[in-house]
Design a protein around this motif. Structure first.
Motif, PDB file in Angstrom:
ATOM      1  N   THR A  12      19.692   9.496 -26.878  1.00  0.00           N
ATOM      2  CA  THR A  12      20.258  10.854 -26.860  1.00  0.00           C
ATOM      3  C   THR A  12      19.298  11.813 -27.558  1.00  0.00           C
ATOM      4  O   THR A  12      18.560  11.419 -28.472  1.00  0.00           O
ATOM      5  CB  THR A  12      21.612  10.909 -27.590  1.00  0.00           C
ATOM      6  N   ILE A  13      19.313  13.064 -27.111  1.00  0.00           N
ATOM      7  CA  ILE A  13      18.544  14.147 -27.740  1.00  0.00           C
ATOM      8  C   ILE A  13      19.521  15.256 -28.090  1.00  0.00           C
ATOM      9  O   ILE A  13      20.196  15.794 -27.210  1.00  0.00           O
ATOM     10  CB  ILE A  13      17.429  14.676 -26.820  1.00  0.00           C
ATOM     11  N   GLU A  14      19.627  15.565 -29.387  1.00  0.00           N
ATOM     12  CA  GLU A  14      20.538  16.619 -29.864  1.00  0.00           C
ATOM     13  C   GLU A  14      19.741  17.894 -30.086  1.00  0.00           C
ATOM     14  O   GLU A  14      18.823  17.919 -30.908  1.00  0.00           O
ATOM     15  CB  GLU A  14      21.201  16.173 -31.170  1.00  0.00           C
ATOM     16  N   LEU A  15      20.080  18.933 -29.328  1.00  0.00           N
ATOM     17  CA  LEU A  15      19.367  20.212 -29.415  1.00  0.00           C
ATOM     18  C   LEU A  15      20.152  21.194 -30.268  1.00  0.00           C
ATOM     19  O   LEU A  15      21.324  21.473 -29.986  1.00  0.00           O
ATOM     20  CB  LEU A  15      19.136  20.798 -28.019  1.00  0.00           C
ATOM     21  N   GLY A  16      19.522  21.707 -31.303  1.00  0.00           N
ATOM     22  CA  GLY A  16      20.108  22.797 -32.077  1.00  0.00           C
ATOM     23  C   GLY A  16      19.726  24.140 -31.476  1.00  0.00           C
ATOM     24  O   GLY A  16      19.068  24.221 -30.430  1.00  0.00           O
ATOM     25  N   LYS A  17      20.155  25.216 -32.125  1.00  0.00           N
ATOM     26  CA  LYS A  17      19.833  26.565 -31.643  1.00  0.00           C
ATOM     27  C   LYS A  17      18.361  26.846 -31.917  1.00  0.00           C
ATOM     28  O   LYS A  17      17.896  26.724 -33.048  1.00  0.00           O
ATOM     29  CB  LYS A  17      20.695  27.601 -32.345  1.00  0.00           C
ATOM     30  N   LEU A  18      17.639  27.224 -30.870  1.00  0.00           N
ATOM     31  CA  LEU A  18      16.205  27.477 -30.974  1.00  0.00           C
ATOM     32  C   LEU A  18      15.921  28.948 -30.742  1.00  0.00           C
ATOM     33  O   LEU A  18      16.689  29.639 -30.039  1.00  0.00           O
ATOM     34  CB  LEU A  18      15.436  26.617 -29.958  1.00  0.00           C
ATOM     35  N   PRO A  19      14.819  29.496 -31.272  1.00  0.00           N
ATOM     36  CA  PRO A  19      14.544  30.938 -31.158  1.00  0.00           C
ATOM     37  C   PRO A  19      13.854  31.307 -29.844  1.00  0.00           C
ATOM     38  O   PRO A  19      13.455  30.447 -29.053  1.00  0.00           O
ATOM     39  CB  PRO A  19      13.612  31.192 -32.347  1.00  0.00           C
ATOM     40  N   THR A  20      13.725  32.586 -29.649  1.00  0.00           N
ATOM     41  CA  THR A  20      12.909  33.139 -28.554  1.00  0.00           C
ATOM     42  C   THR A  20      11.649  33.714 -29.164  1.00  0.00           C
ATOM     43  O   THR A  20      11.715  34.419 -30.170  1.00  0.00           O
ATOM     44  CB  THR A  20      13.681  34.237 -27.795  1.00  0.00           C
ATOM     45  N   LEU A  21      10.491  33.414 -28.573  1.00  0.00           N
ATOM     46  CA  LEU A  21       9.231  33.880 -29.141  1.00  0.00           C
ATOM     47  C   LEU A  21       8.254  34.205 -28.034  1.00  0.00           C
ATOM     48  O   LEU A  21       8.471  33.895 -26.855  1.00  0.00           O
ATOM     49  CB  LEU A  21       8.633  32.811 -30.066  1.00  0.00           C
ATOM     50  N   ARG A  22       7.143  34.845 -28.413  1.00  0.00           N
ATOM     51  CA  ARG A  22       6.063  35.181 -27.479  1.00  0.00           C
ATOM     52  C   ARG A  22       5.132  33.987 -27.394  1.00  0.00           C
ATOM     53  O   ARG A  22       4.556  33.563 -28.398  1.00  0.00           O
ATOM     54  CB  ARG A  22       5.311  36.402 -27.960  1.00  0.00           C
ATOM     55  N   ALA A  23       4.979  33.407 -26.188  1.00  0.00           N
ATOM     56  CA  ALA A  23       4.172  32.212 -26.052  1.00  0.00           C
ATOM     57  C   ALA A  23       3.836  31.978 -24.580  1.00  0.00           C
ATOM     58  O   ALA A  23       4.281  32.710 -23.682  1.00  0.00           O
ATOM     59  CB  ALA A  23       4.909  30.999 -26.631  1.00  0.00           C
ATOM     60  N   ASP A  24       3.029  30.934 -24.344  1.00  0.00           N
ATOM     61  CA  ASP A  24       2.720  30.460 -22.997  1.00  0.00           C
ATOM     62  C   ASP A  24       3.847  29.522 -22.597  1.00  0.00           C
ATOM     63  O   ASP A  24       3.992  28.438 -23.167  1.00  0.00           O
ATOM     64  CB  ASP A  24       1.374  29.737 -23.008  1.00  0.00           C
ATOM     65  N   PRO A  25       4.681  29.872 -21.618  1.00  0.00           N
ATOM     66  CA  PRO A  25       5.855  29.052 -21.312  1.00  0.00           C
ATOM     67  C   PRO A  25       5.487  27.635 -20.867  1.00  0.00           C
ATOM     68  O   PRO A  25       6.157  26.680 -21.247  1.00  0.00           O
ATOM     69  CB  PRO A  25       6.564  29.835 -20.197  1.00  0.00           C
TER      70      PRO A  25
END
Length: 744
Positions: free
Chosen positions: A601-614
């Motif tokens: 299993t992989i538990e994902l928490g809340k992640l941010p939005t940022l400027r990057a190469d998608p």
């Protein structure tokens, strides 16, 4: 009570028995009255409550419409009476709450009783009473008629022939002789109760005053001690001829370098003072009673320090109640800084004089009214003149200044004379031998009592060496600018070479993706054909065909990983707003088959939005999460947790160029096999593996690609782990790389 006393009717013998019953009732009333007053005198805490209970008992048992008690103030010189208690349903509005007893006419019946100190009864509507004043007569008679009051009885309250007050009783009928006499006895008890209560209250007041005095004394003592302890001076108190420390403030404790001196003698606590003769001074002060004042005397007090300290101090004898010396107050101020500063100033003056002689600094004094200028020999030497060679006039000085510098020098002089900034200018002078030297002139203008400038005092300093150095610096700057231009050209050339290198790397990527993979495809294809058409013929040789095909597959994976590593920079995409929540979810979906096979299993928490190469964000998370799933313990399903937090600008690892950026911290944790942290740097290197190829698949390039992506985005990556305890990867990335803009 069911019956009101009636004791003033006089009738025939036939009616005597009828009147006996009221007398018995009256006696019962008087007995109960005495009992209630006795209880009131002994059962109340305050004088007011006690007398109120007494007057209410009189009102009740005598059916009196009004009973009042006047008291004399405690001040014996005061002859007035003050109304304290008034009880009854019919209140008499007194114009004054204080009556004068200086005469019988000023205070009316009450004052008369107080002066004569005899009880008496007054029938209000007969004419055989003492005359009242006009105002009192009209007001009292009017009130008596309204309240049906016909009689008044007054009793002086005496204790040992001393008047303490007056008791007034207003009744509907005159009191009988029995009642009148009985009330005299009651009033004696009331007087004694008043005195006793007044004494108790006075004693309470005295105790309270004494308690408050003790509290105030303690507060004052504590305040004095606080001032003593907080005083900016060095203070201590010695007691007795042995000079025992009784008190010492923190500065004194700090000075002697110990805090256990209280209760010890000077000889025990500060032997250094004894050795330096200060105990002898203390003995002298204690013996003579004369204070000793020391000015800037040196002393070594702290035996832990070898430094000498200077003090201004006073040994002031203290005296007991009979005037005998019982101790010494020490009050000292550390003046070491002043003494050392004065010595330093003296040394500096000597050095300055030496410097002027050796540094060729000359002074001048110019009297403006006479145009006379006095130069020192050092100043004459600065102009190439022998001692006494200067003629002493302004014009003589001006003739030696370089013509190009003279206007600026004269302008500075005139501004200083006019009240502007001090004279300060640099100019060249020409020596008699024709050589030129640079001089810096400084000076201040003094004014007379009328505010008119009359003198300039200043110095001239030879600054030739500095000016020569400045010219050399200008020349050096020119050379440096030329070097900067050359360096810029070199950098441009290096950039061109780097661009060519990138182009070559792109060409290599093309070759690797096409030309190198083409032979591998053929090897795999021919291997398949051999197995299909000649598998039965080769027999055991089929194993070698399989190994050939697997080697070709691994080579192809290796080439793909190398391409991925090179494309981090060669195929990079422009930065845009990237929601890591969506990217991480896509990675989890793509890892679905592997998660199913491992029950992970992989538990994902809340992640941010940022400027990057998608694309590179996807590649970074895919490598990190894929490794976390791949390197799991046998028979234990992998559990991977992904979380994040926003770091302020001053938190987190420093990265060149983004120290002031707000960043996000990504945390990837797993429960896998982990690794020894001594291999932390190795795992981010190309082709570096910590496990054999037969146990875990891969080429050892994935984490190197991750680090290259993170560094391209201006971030950092670190890892922590231990064998069999899982691993944690921390990735720090700017929210908006290169600016302070934040997108969350």
């Amino acid at each position: 009570m069911t019956q009101t006393p009636d004791s003033y009717s006089q009738t025939a013998d036939g009616q005597q028995q009828v009147q006996e019953q009221p007398r018995i009732t009256e006696q019962e009333h008087l007995g109960m009255l005495s009992l209630e007053i006795s209880l009131a005198l002994n059962g109340k805490e305050t004088l007011y409550d006690m007398l109120t209970a007494c007057t209410e008992a009189l009102v009740h048992h005598l059916a009196a419409p009004l009973v009042r008690i006047w008291l004399r103030p405690a001040d014996e010189a005061n002859k007035d009476l003050e109304l304290l208690v008034s009880s009854g349903p019919a209140q008499l509005d007194a114009e004054q709450a204080r009556l004068s007893v200086r005469s019988m006419t000023e205070g009316g019946e009450t004052a008369s009783i107080a002066v004569q100190r005899q009880p008496h009864q007054l029938i209000l509507h007969t004419s055989d009473r003492a005359p009242l004043s006009q105002n009192q007569q009209s007001s009292l008679e009017e009130w008596a008629q309204q309240q049906d009051v016909t009689a008044f009885a007054g009793y002086p309250l005496l204790v040992r022939e001393q008047l303490v007050g007056v008791l007034e009783i207003f009744t509907h009928r005159p009191l009988s002789p029995i009642a009148f006499q009985a009330l005299s006895t009651v009033c004696n008890g009331v007087a004694m109760g008043i005195e006793r209560q007044q004494m108790l209250e006075e004693r309470t007041r005295l105790l309270q005053r004494e308690y408050r005095a003790h509290i105030e004394a303690d507060i004052a003592r504590q305040h004095l001690q606080d001032l003593f302890m907080q005083a900016p001076a060095i203070i201590s108190v010695l007691h007795g001829p042995q000079h025992i420390y009784e008190l010492a403030n923190p500065l004194y404790m700090q000075l002697v370098g110990r805090d256990d001196i209280i209760g010890k003698t000077v000889r025990e606590a500060s032997p250094e003072l004894v050795e330096q003769g200060y105990e002898t001074l203390l003995n002298q002060v204690y013996k003579t009673g004369e204070p000793f004042v020391g000015k800037e005397l040196p002393a070594k007090i702290n035996h832990y320090s070898s430094d000498k300290t200077y003090f201004n101090f006073v040994y002031q004898p203290t005296r007991n109640n009979v005037g005998e010396v019982d101790g010494i107050l020490i009050h000292a101020i550390d003046v070491t800084e002043q003494v050392l500063a004065r010595e330093k100033l003296k040394n500096n003056q000597e050095r300055l004089e030496l410097a002027q002689k050796s540094g060729h600094i000359g002074t001048f004094e110019w009297t403006l009214s006479t145009n006379q200028i006095m130069w020192t020999p050092e100043l004459e030497a600065l102009y190439g003149l022998p001692p006494g060679g200067f003629e002493g006039k302004y014009e003589n000085w001006a003739s030696r200044v370089h013509p190009d510098d003279l206007p600026a020098a004269e302008e500075s002089i005139q501004k200083a004379i006019a009240g502007g900034p001090p004279y300060d200018v640099e100019f060249r002078v020409t020596w008699p031998d024709g050589t030129q030297h640079w001089i810096q002139g400084k000076g201040n203008v003094d004014c007379n009592e009328q505010g008119q400038p009359w003198r300039m005092i200043g110095v001239n300093i030879d600054v030739t060496e500095r000016k020569v150095a400045e010219l050399q610096l200008i020349e050096l700057n020119s050379t440096l600018e030329a070097q900067v231009v050359q360096r810029t050209e070199d950098l441009n050339q290096t950039n061109l070479e780097l661009q060519r290198s990138n182009n070559e790397l792109q060409q290599f990527a093309y070759v690797a993706s096409h030309d190198l993979q083409e032979p591998l495809r053929k090897i795999q294809a021919f291997g398949n054909l051999l197995e299909e058409e000649y598998g039965e013929v080769v027999g055991e040789g089929r194993m070698y065909i399989e190994r050939m095909r697997n080697a070709a597959a691994r080579m192809r994976v290796l080439i793909d990983d190398l391409l991925a590593f090179s494309r981090v920079t060669t195929k990079a995409q422009p930065f845009m707003s990237v929601d890591l929540n969506a990217v991480a979810q896509q990675v989890v979906d793509d890892l679905g088959p592997r998660l199913e096979s491992t029950h992970g299993t992989i538990e994902l928490g809340k992640l941010p939005t940022l400027r990057a190469d998608p694309q590179q964000m996807y590649q970074m998370l895919q490598n990190l999460l894929g490794n976390a799933v791949k390197f799991h313990k046998a028979d234990i399903p992998p559990v991977v947790k992904v979380s994040s937090e926003i770091l302020p600008a001053s938190t987190g690892p420093d990265v060149e160029g983004i120290e002031s950026q707000v960043r996000c911290l990504l945390r990837i944790e797993d429960n896998g096999i982990g690794f020894d942290e001594k291999y932390t740097n190795r795992i981010f290197t190309v082709f570096q593996r910590l496990h054999g190829k037969d146990k875990y698949e891969g080429t050892g390039i994935g984490l190197a690609v991750v680090r290259k992506i993170v560094e391209r985005h201006g971030g950092t990556i670190v890892a922590s782990s231990s064998p069999s305890n899982g691993a944690t990867f921390l990735v720090t990335l700017p929210i908006y790389y290169g600016t302070k803009e934040i997108e969350v």
